[in-house]
Write a protein that holds these residues in place. Structure first.
Motif, PDB file in Angstrom:
ATOM      1  N   GLU A  21       0.854  -1.145   0.050  1.00 43.46           N
ATOM      2  CA  GLU A  21       0.038   0.084   0.020  1.00 43.46           C
ATOM      3  C   GLU A  21       0.980   1.166  -0.093  1.00 43.46           C
ATOM      4  O   GLU A  21       0.633   2.173  -0.648  1.00 43.46           O
ATOM      5  CB  GLU A  21      -0.770   0.009   1.193  1.00 43.46           C
ATOM      6  N   VAL A  22       1.990   1.305   0.790  1.00 39.58           N
ATOM      7  CA  VAL A  22       2.600   2.443   0.814  1.00 39.58           C
ATOM      8  C   VAL A  22       3.472   2.742  -0.357  1.00 39.58           C
ATOM      9  O   VAL A  22       3.555   3.682  -0.859  1.00 39.58           O
ATOM     10  CB  VAL A  22       3.710   2.376   1.979  1.00 39.58           C
ATOM     11  N   ARG A  36      -0.961  12.836   2.791  1.00 41.42           N
ATOM     12  CA  ARG A  36      -1.303  11.779   1.783  1.00 41.42           C
ATOM     13  C   ARG A  36      -1.259  10.617   2.561  1.00 41.42           C
ATOM     14  O   ARG A  36      -1.918   9.639   2.109  1.00 41.42           O
ATOM     15  CB  ARG A  36      -0.215  11.938   0.791  1.00 41.42           C
ATOM     16  N   LEU A  37      -0.647  10.455   3.579  1.00 44.19           N
ATOM     17  CA  LEU A  37      -0.582   9.210   4.505  1.00 44.19           C
ATOM     18  C   LEU A  37      -2.130   9.063   5.098  1.00 44.19           C
ATOM     19  O   LEU A  37      -2.331   7.968   5.409  1.00 44.19           O
ATOM     20  CB  LEU A  37       0.596   9.312   5.486  1.00 44.19           C
ATOM     21  N   LEU A  38      -2.685  10.019   5.405  1.00 39.34           N
ATOM     22  CA  LEU A  38      -4.004   9.838   5.780  1.00 39.34           C
ATOM     23  C   LEU A  38      -4.916   9.296   5.032  1.00 39.34           C
ATOM     24  O   LEU A  38      -6.003   8.706   5.486  1.00 39.34           O
ATOM     25  CB  LEU A  38      -4.638  11.344   6.179  1.00 39.34           C
ATOM     26  N   GLN A  39      -4.522   9.174   3.596  1.00 43.69           N
ATOM     27  CA  GLN A  39      -5.431   8.361   2.703  1.00 43.69           C
ATOM     28  C   GLN A  39      -5.070   7.044   2.611  1.00 43.69           C
ATOM     29  O   GLN A  39      -5.842   6.264   1.881  1.00 43.69           O
ATOM     30  CB  GLN A  39      -5.175   9.170   1.422  1.00 43.69           C
ATOM     31  N   LEU A  40      -4.407   6.365   3.326  1.00 42.78           N
ATOM     32  CA  LEU A  40      -3.812   5.004   3.412  1.00 42.78           C
ATOM     33  C   LEU A  40      -4.428   4.357   4.402  1.00 42.78           C
ATOM     34  O   LEU A  40      -4.239   4.152   5.470  1.00 42.78           O
ATOM     35  CB  LEU A  40      -2.421   4.809   3.374  1.00 42.78           C
ATOM     36  N   GLN A 142       1.190  11.577  13.749  1.00 45.53           N
ATOM     37  CA  GLN A 142       1.776  12.170  12.475  1.00 45.53           C
ATOM     38  C   GLN A 142       3.158  11.674  12.571  1.00 45.53           C
ATOM     39  O   GLN A 142       3.693  11.034  11.362  1.00 45.53           O
ATOM     40  CB  GLN A 142       1.831  13.854  12.474  1.00 45.53           C
ATOM     41  N   SER A 143       4.128  11.589  13.560  1.00 44.04           N
ATOM     42  CA  SER A 143       5.222  11.056  13.575  1.00 44.04           C
ATOM     43  C   SER A 143       5.348   9.381  13.229  1.00 44.04           C
ATOM     44  O   SER A 143       6.043   9.013  12.424  1.00 44.04           O
ATOM     45  CB  SER A 143       5.976  11.193  14.804  1.00 44.04           C
ATOM     46  N   LEU A 144       4.250   8.759  13.891  1.00 47.71           N
ATOM     47  CA  LEU A 144       4.018   7.337  13.566  1.00 47.71           C
ATOM     48  C   LEU A 144       3.785   6.881  11.938  1.00 47.71           C
ATOM     49  O   LEU A 144       4.509   6.254  11.286  1.00 47.71           O
ATOM     50  CB  LEU A 144       3.054   6.826  14.529  1.00 47.71           C
ATOM     51  N   ARG A 145       3.009   7.905  11.615  1.00 52.28           N
ATOM     52  CA  ARG A 145       2.757   7.676  10.103  1.00 52.28           C
ATOM     53  C   ARG A 145       4.088   7.982   9.210  1.00 52.28           C
ATOM     54  O   ARG A 145       4.064   7.099   8.313  1.00 52.28           O
ATOM     55  CB  ARG A 145       1.513   8.544   9.605  1.00 52.28           C
ATOM     56  N   LEU A 146       4.452   8.862   9.378  1.00 47.82           N
ATOM     57  CA  LEU A 146       5.615   9.499   8.736  1.00 47.82           C
ATOM     58  C   LEU A 146       6.996   8.481   8.863  1.00 47.82           C
ATOM     59  O   LEU A 146       7.367   8.238   7.744  1.00 47.82           O
ATOM     60  CB  LEU A 146       6.147  10.805   8.914  1.00 47.82           C
ATOM     61  N   ILE A 147       7.293   8.006   9.887  1.00 46.20           N
ATOM     62  CA  ILE A 147       8.392   7.310  10.166  1.00 46.20           C
ATOM     63  C   ILE A 147       8.163   5.978   9.652  1.00 46.20           C
ATOM     64  O   ILE A 147       9.011   5.352   9.025  1.00 46.20           O
ATOM     65  CB  ILE A 147       8.762   7.280  11.642  1.00 46.20           C
ATOM     66  N   ALA A 149       6.029   4.720   7.207  1.00 37.66           N
ATOM     67  CA  ALA A 149       5.938   4.928   5.865  1.00 37.66           C
ATOM     68  C   ALA A 149       7.274   4.980   5.286  1.00 37.66           C
ATOM     69  O   ALA A 149       7.257   4.236   4.297  1.00 37.66           O
ATOM     70  CB  ALA A 149       5.103   5.848   5.429  1.00 37.66           C
ATOM     71  N   LYS A 150       8.157   5.601   5.811  1.00 40.80           N
ATOM     72  CA  LYS A 150       9.484   5.959   5.017  1.00 40.80           C
ATOM     73  C   LYS A 150      10.131   4.678   5.343  1.00 40.80           C
ATOM     74  O   LYS A 150      10.961   4.184   4.347  1.00 40.80           O
ATOM     75  CB  LYS A 150      10.264   7.182   5.873  1.00 40.80           C
ATOM     76  N   LEU A 151      10.020   3.955   6.361  1.00 41.51           N
ATOM     77  CA  LEU A 151      10.782   2.817   6.555  1.00 41.51           C
ATOM     78  C   LEU A 151      10.158   1.720   5.596  1.00 41.51           C
ATOM     79  O   LEU A 151      11.007   0.843   5.171  1.00 41.51           O
ATOM     80  CB  LEU A 151      10.713   2.461   8.166  1.00 41.51           C
TER      81      LEU A 151
END
Length: 227
Positions: A21-22, A36-40, A142-147, A149-151
């Motif tokens: 998905e990511v 954009r991560l809010l849409q996953l 927000q930090s959880l989503r970003l970190i 997703a990038k990992l």
């Protein structure tokens, strides 16, 4: 974040789906934004489910000394210490179907005639409620989503210490303090050998962590190196 990766890697089918998905959602790493991560749906479902199973504050919180009263039909004598245990609430079959299972789908598909339609989502309180609720909730999510997703966008993960069971082995009082999750990583799309193994969080006993990593013949990196 450690609890999230622990649950993902113990459920390879879910891990594979959220990784896809990511990666399908972004062409470049710079495209990954919180908006954009809010849409996953699956990524956000996995985060919510990890917080349900292993809430950051997992013990008795917001304790009060009660006057003589009745609470939900139970008589409470004056002077009794009353508190709410978020971990127990989140694991109760009274509020959640399959309460001890990692089921991110409960946050994605929960309408009429779905498996999780009877879940009481008002019982979901990983950041507490009322005046004692965590003021950093939105920043933490927000930090959880970003970190995360990038990992997932950069790396493939495999759990190394598969004998580690969080509920049995992690040290806990009000918060968790020792949860050595060791993972093997490869760059996404890399077909060679593993890049190395690292702990996604530091533990109190650094010597114990080094010993576990040596046991698996791996090199040590920190999560910060991977972001």
């Amino acid at each position: 974040m450690v609890a999230l990766f622990y649950n993902l890697l113990r459920n390879p089918g879910i891990y594979d789906k959220v990784r896809k998905e990511v990666r399908a959602g972004f062409q470049m790493e710079s495209d990954i934004t919180n908006e954009r991560l809010l849409q996953l749906p699956l990524l956000n479902g996995c985060i919510r489910e990890a917080l349900r199973l292993l809430p950051p504050a997992n013990g008795k919180t917001a304790q009060r000394t009660a006057p003589e009263c009745n609470i939900a039909g139970t008589y409470v004598p004056k002077g009794t210490i009353v508190s709410a245990d978020i971990y127990s609430i989140h694991r109760s079959s009274r509020y959640f179907r399959e309460p001890d299972s990692f089921q991110p789908e409960r946050w994605v598909s929960h309408g009429k005639d779905t498996l999780f339609e009877s879940d009481n989502r008002r019982a979901y309180r990983p950041f507490l409620i009322g005046s004692r609720a965590c003021v950093g909730k939105n920043s933490a999510l927000q930090s959880l989503r970003l970190i995360t997703a990038k990992l997932l966008w950069k790396l493939d993960f495999e759990m190394v210490n598969k004998d580690f069971v969080w509920e049995r082995d992690a040290v806990s009082s009000l918060i968790y303090t020792d949860y050595p999750l060791i993972v093997r990583t490869k760059r996404a799309g890399w077909t060679g050998t593993s890049d190395g193994t690292f702990s996604v969080d530091l533990v109190d006993d650094r010597n114990l962590l080094r010993e576990k990593i040596r046991k698996h013949h791996a090199t040590t990196l920190t999560a910060r190196d991977m972001i």
